[in-house]
Design an enzyme around this catalytic site. Structure first.
Site, PDB file in Angstrom:
ATOM      1  N   TYR A 154     -40.095 -57.319 -83.710  1.00  7.73           N
ATOM      2  CA  TYR A 154     -40.413 -57.729 -82.323  1.00  7.73           C
ATOM      3  C   TYR A 154     -41.325 -56.679 -81.671  1.00  7.73           C
ATOM      4  O   TYR A 154     -42.157 -57.000 -80.816  1.00  7.73           O
ATOM      5  CB  TYR A 154     -39.141 -57.989 -81.512  1.00  7.73           C
ATOM      6  CG  TYR A 154     -39.400 -58.903 -80.328  1.00  7.73           C
ATOM      7  CD1 TYR A 154     -39.940 -60.173 -80.510  1.00  7.73           C
ATOM      8  CD2 TYR A 154     -39.115 -58.496 -79.035  1.00  7.73           C
ATOM      9  CE1 TYR A 154     -40.195 -61.015 -79.440  1.00  7.73           C
ATOM     10  CE2 TYR A 154     -39.352 -59.336 -77.952  1.00  7.73           C
ATOM     11  CZ  TYR A 154     -39.894 -60.590 -78.158  1.00  7.73           C
ATOM     12  OH  TYR A 154     -40.148 -61.419 -77.088  1.00  7.73           O
ATOM     13  N   LYS A 161     -41.535 -57.058 -73.019  1.00  9.20           N
ATOM     14  CA  LYS A 161     -40.416 -57.737 -72.347  1.00  9.20           C
ATOM     15  C   LYS A 161     -39.619 -56.746 -71.486  1.00  9.20           C
ATOM     16  O   LYS A 161     -39.085 -57.135 -70.439  1.00  9.20           O
ATOM     17  CB  LYS A 161     -39.497 -58.422 -73.356  1.00  9.20           C
ATOM     18  CG  LYS A 161     -40.119 -59.629 -74.069  1.00  9.20           C
ATOM     19  CD  LYS A 161     -40.547 -60.742 -73.137  1.00  9.20           C
ATOM     20  CE  LYS A 161     -40.835 -62.034 -73.896  1.00  9.20           C
ATOM     21  NZ  LYS A 161     -41.463 -63.061 -73.036  1.00  9.20           N
TER      22      LYS A 161
HETATM   23  P1  NAD Z   1     -44.867 -71.379 -76.912  1.00  9.29           P
HETATM   24  O1  NAD Z   1     -45.836 -70.881 -77.925  1.00  9.29           O
HETATM   25  O2  NAD Z   1     -44.635 -72.827 -76.822  1.00  9.29           O
HETATM   26  O3  NAD Z   1     -45.224 -70.824 -75.466  1.00  9.29           O
HETATM   27  C1  NAD Z   1     -46.010 -69.678 -75.241  1.00  9.29           C
HETATM   28  C2  NAD Z   1     -47.050 -70.073 -74.224  1.00  9.29           C
HETATM   29  O4  NAD Z   1     -47.817 -68.940 -73.801  1.00  9.29           O
HETATM   30  C3  NAD Z   1     -48.053 -71.110 -74.766  1.00  9.29           C
HETATM   31  O5  NAD Z   1     -48.027 -72.259 -73.965  1.00  9.29           O
HETATM   32  C4  NAD Z   1     -49.388 -70.398 -74.645  1.00  9.29           C
HETATM   33  O6  NAD Z   1     -50.452 -71.265 -74.323  1.00  9.29           O
HETATM   34  C5  NAD Z   1     -49.089 -69.451 -73.486  1.00  9.29           C
HETATM   35  N1  NAD Z   1     -50.071 -68.378 -73.357  1.00  9.29           N
HETATM   36  C6  NAD Z   1     -50.362 -67.383 -74.234  1.00  9.29           C
HETATM   37  N2  NAD Z   1     -51.378 -66.644 -73.772  1.00  9.29           N
HETATM   38  C7  NAD Z   1     -51.739 -67.166 -72.558  1.00  9.29           C
HETATM   39  C8  NAD Z   1     -52.733 -66.871 -71.595  1.00  9.29           C
HETATM   40  N3  NAD Z   1     -53.602 -65.860 -71.775  1.00  9.29           N
HETATM   41  N4  NAD Z   1     -52.804 -67.631 -70.476  1.00  9.29           N
HETATM   42  C9  NAD Z   1     -51.956 -68.658 -70.284  1.00  9.29           C
HETATM   43  N5  NAD Z   1     -51.005 -69.008 -71.163  1.00  9.29           N
HETATM   44  C10 NAD Z   1     -50.896 -68.271 -72.292  1.00  9.29           C
HETATM   45  O7  NAD Z   1     -43.501 -70.607 -77.274  1.00  9.29           O
HETATM   46  P2  NAD Z   1     -42.132 -70.444 -76.456  1.00  9.29           P
HETATM   47  O8  NAD Z   1     -41.164 -69.978 -77.448  1.00  9.29           O
HETATM   48  O9  NAD Z   1     -41.867 -71.646 -75.662  1.00  9.29           O
HETATM   49  O10 NAD Z   1     -42.450 -69.209 -75.492  1.00  9.29           O
HETATM   50  C11 NAD Z   1     -42.327 -69.269 -74.094  1.00  9.29           C
HETATM   51  C12 NAD Z   1     -41.677 -67.994 -73.574  1.00  9.29           C
HETATM   52  O11 NAD Z   1     -40.334 -67.944 -74.042  1.00  9.29           O
HETATM   53  C13 NAD Z   1     -42.343 -66.707 -74.013  1.00  9.29           C
HETATM   54  O12 NAD Z   1     -42.368 -65.791 -72.947  1.00  9.29           O
HETATM   55  C14 NAD Z   1     -41.408 -66.217 -75.090  1.00  9.29           C
HETATM   56  O13 NAD Z   1     -41.472 -64.814 -75.236  1.00  9.29           O
HETATM   57  C15 NAD Z   1     -40.088 -66.654 -74.524  1.00  9.29           C
HETATM   58  N6  NAD Z   1     -38.962 -66.676 -75.467  1.00  9.29           N
HETATM   59  C16 NAD Z   1     -39.044 -67.423 -76.605  1.00  9.29           C
HETATM   60  C17 NAD Z   1     -37.975 -67.439 -77.487  1.00  9.29           C
HETATM   61  C18 NAD Z   1     -38.028 -68.196 -78.784  1.00  9.29           C
HETATM   62  O14 NAD Z   1     -37.241 -67.894 -79.684  1.00  9.29           O
HETATM   63  N7  NAD Z   1     -38.892 -69.184 -78.931  1.00  9.29           N
HETATM   64  C19 NAD Z   1     -36.813 -66.689 -77.188  1.00  9.29           C
HETATM   65  C20 NAD Z   1     -36.762 -65.955 -76.001  1.00  9.29           C
HETATM   66  C21 NAD Z   1     -37.843 -65.969 -75.151  1.00  9.29           C
HETATM   67  C1  IMJ Z   2     -41.348 -62.858 -82.419  1.00 11.13           C
HETATM   68  C2  IMJ Z   2     -41.694 -61.812 -83.283  1.00 11.13           C
HETATM   69  C3  IMJ Z   2     -40.764 -61.179 -84.082  1.00 11.13           C
HETATM   70  C4  IMJ Z   2     -39.448 -61.566 -84.045  1.00 11.13           C
HETATM   71  C5  IMJ Z   2     -39.093 -62.614 -83.204  1.00 11.13           C
HETATM   72  C6  IMJ Z   2     -40.040 -63.259 -82.384  1.00 11.13           C
HETATM   73  N1  IMJ Z   2     -37.875 -63.211 -82.949  1.00 11.13           N
HETATM   74  C7  IMJ Z   2     -38.024 -64.198 -82.018  1.00 11.13           C
HETATM   75  C8  IMJ Z   2     -39.368 -64.272 -81.652  1.00 11.13           C
HETATM   76  C9  IMJ Z   2     -36.625 -62.829 -83.622  1.00 11.13           C
HETATM   77  C10 IMJ Z   2     -36.919 -65.032 -81.477  1.00 11.13           C
HETATM   78  C11 IMJ Z   2     -39.978 -65.243 -80.663  1.00 11.13           C
HETATM   79  N2  IMJ Z   2     -40.110 -64.601 -79.318  1.00 11.13           N
HETATM   80  C12 IMJ Z   2     -38.884 -64.307 -78.602  1.00 11.13           C
HETATM   81  C13 IMJ Z   2     -41.330 -64.291 -78.742  1.00 11.13           C
HETATM   82  O1  IMJ Z   2     -41.325 -63.770 -77.630  1.00 11.13           O
HETATM   83  C14 IMJ Z   2     -42.594 -64.508 -79.462  1.00 11.13           C
HETATM   84  C15 IMJ Z   2     -43.752 -63.981 -79.024  1.00 11.13           C
HETATM   85  C16 IMJ Z   2     -44.999 -64.055 -79.747  1.00 11.13           C
HETATM   86  C17 IMJ Z   2     -45.168 -64.761 -80.934  1.00 11.13           C
HETATM   87  C18 IMJ Z   2     -46.413 -64.755 -81.567  1.00 11.13           C
HETATM   88  C19 IMJ Z   2     -46.665 -65.440 -82.881  1.00 11.13           C
HETATM   89  C20 IMJ Z   2     -48.119 -65.788 -83.076  1.00 11.13           C
HETATM   90  C21 IMJ Z   2     -49.063 -64.737 -82.586  1.00 11.13           C
HETATM   91  N3  IMJ Z   2     -48.706 -63.968 -81.540  1.00 11.13           N
HETATM   92  C22 IMJ Z   2     -47.471 -64.015 -80.961  1.00 11.13           C
HETATM   93  N4  IMJ Z   2     -47.258 -63.339 -79.803  1.00 11.13           N
HETATM   94  C23 IMJ Z   2     -46.065 -63.356 -79.210  1.00 11.13           C
HETATM   95  O2  IMJ Z   2     -50.180 -64.640 -83.096  1.00 11.13           O
END
Ligand code: NAD
Ligand code: IMJ
Length: 254
Positions: A154, A161
């Site tokens: 991460y 974060k």
């Molecule tokens: P996602 O890829 O669907 O959403 C990420 C979004 O960020 C996308 O819509 C992308 O277009 C947008 N984005 C990136 N760069 C941008 C920019 N310059 N301007 C505007 N938008 C931009 O994935 P997600 O998992 O739905 O992620 C949404 C949030 O949830 C993130 O903050 C992520 O860290 C958080 N999150 C995700 C998880 C998980 O496991 N998926 C867990 C905890 C928190």
């Molecule tokens: C992301 C990276 C490593 C471990 C991870 C994650 N775990 C989880 C996520 C365990 C749950 C997803 N997460 C919480 C995120 O916030 C992801 C952020 C993200 C993911 C990508 C993948 C593609 C890329 N850039 C990214 N930047 C942020 O090119």
């Protein structure tokens, strides 16, 4: 049944596709009677978000790349005259190589990019939206456990974060007197586009599902319902907080 967000207008940033947490939140907000305004990052996602808007009662859809001051200024301008009650920030990005190699190898540019998109953007969005929230309201962002714990790969996102969660507290303190609450939801791992391709993600889901108190993973609809609570009057006493919606995983030690 009365709807929890009746009469409220919500701006939702961060829908890319149907797996996005922001899309689950948009669906729940609509179910609860909110009027929606959606944004998409850029041309590449326009069609996808416009298609999904069709499932949400054709809300306004605007382009907003959070790294562009012009886009944010445009957003405020095009929403001027209307009142905003809720803002959902569901945005993160880091270079893929920074999520794959040792954290100590993070470049200056990679570190700054992760901070800009994943943390500073919350401050910029809050500044753009607050003047429209004339009747108070709620701002919600999405965070992850890697802000306070070291989680494999991460890396630079964990640092971003941590800054995001601290920003939530400073924003909550400053915007509270105007009746604007600012909170984060810390979601458990969900297989979205931002999670797909992360090394061993399926393994992570398996381990979390086995060890979380609820013995299962997180459903996006649960994250969305927590966002409904925070955006609604039911959340009126909560600000500056990080609410975990992760089947309880974060409380566990060895
Ligand atoms: P996602 O890829 O669907 O959403 C990420 C979004 O960020 C996308 O819509 C992308 O277009 C947008 N984005 C990136 N760069 C941008 C920019 N310059 N301007 C505007 N938008 C931009 O994935 P997600 O998992 O739905 O992620 C949404 C949030 O949830 C993130 O903050 C992520 O860290 C958080 N999150 C995700 C998880 C998980 O496991 N998926 C867990 C905890 C928190
Ligand atoms: C992301 C990276 C490593 C471990 C991870 C994650 N775990 C989880 C996520 C365990 C749950 C997803 N997460 C919480 C995120 O916030 C992801 C952020 C993200 C993911 C990508 C993948 C593609 C890329 N850039 C990214 N930047 C942020 O090119």
């Amino acid at each position: 049944m009365s709807q929890l967000l009746e009469g409220k207008t919500a701006l939702i940033l961060g829908i890319a596709n149907k797996w996005s947490l922001a899309f689950a939140i948009a669906q729940a907000f609509r179910r609860e009677g909110a009027k929606l305004i959606l944004t998409y990052q850029g041309e590449r996602l326009k069609r996808s978000v416009e298609d999904l808007a069709g499932e949400l009662g054709e809300p306004r859809v605007l382009e907003c790349d959070v790294t562009k001051d012009d886009d944010l200024a445009q957003l405020t301008e095009s929403l001027e005259g209307g009142r905003l009650d809720a803002v959902v920030h569901s945005i993160a990005f880091a270079n893929r190589e920074d999520l794959e190699r040792p954290f100590v190898e993070t470049s200056r540019a990679g570190y700054l990019l992760a901070q800009e998109v994943s943390s500073y953007s919350m401050v910029a969005v809050a500044r753009a939206a607050a003047p429209l929230m004339t009747g108070g309201g709620a701002m919600i962002t999405l965070t992850y456990l890697g802000s306070t714990r070291v989680l494999t790969n991460y890396n630079v996102m964990g640092v971003a974060k941590a800054a995001l969660e601290a920003s939530v507290r400073y924003l909550a303190s400053e915007l509270g007197p105007r009746g604007i609450r600012v909170n984060a939801i810390s979601a458990g791992p969900v297989k979205t586009a931002s999670a797909r391709g992360i090394r061993d993600f399926s393994k992570i889901l398996q381990v979390v599902g086995e060890h979380a108190p609820l013995r299962r993973n997180t459903d996006p609809a649960e994250v969305a319902d927590a966002a409904v609570f925070l955006a609604s009057d039911l959340g009126r006493g909560v600000t500056g907080d990080v609410m975990f919606v992760d089947a309880g995983f974060h409380i566990m030690g060895l």
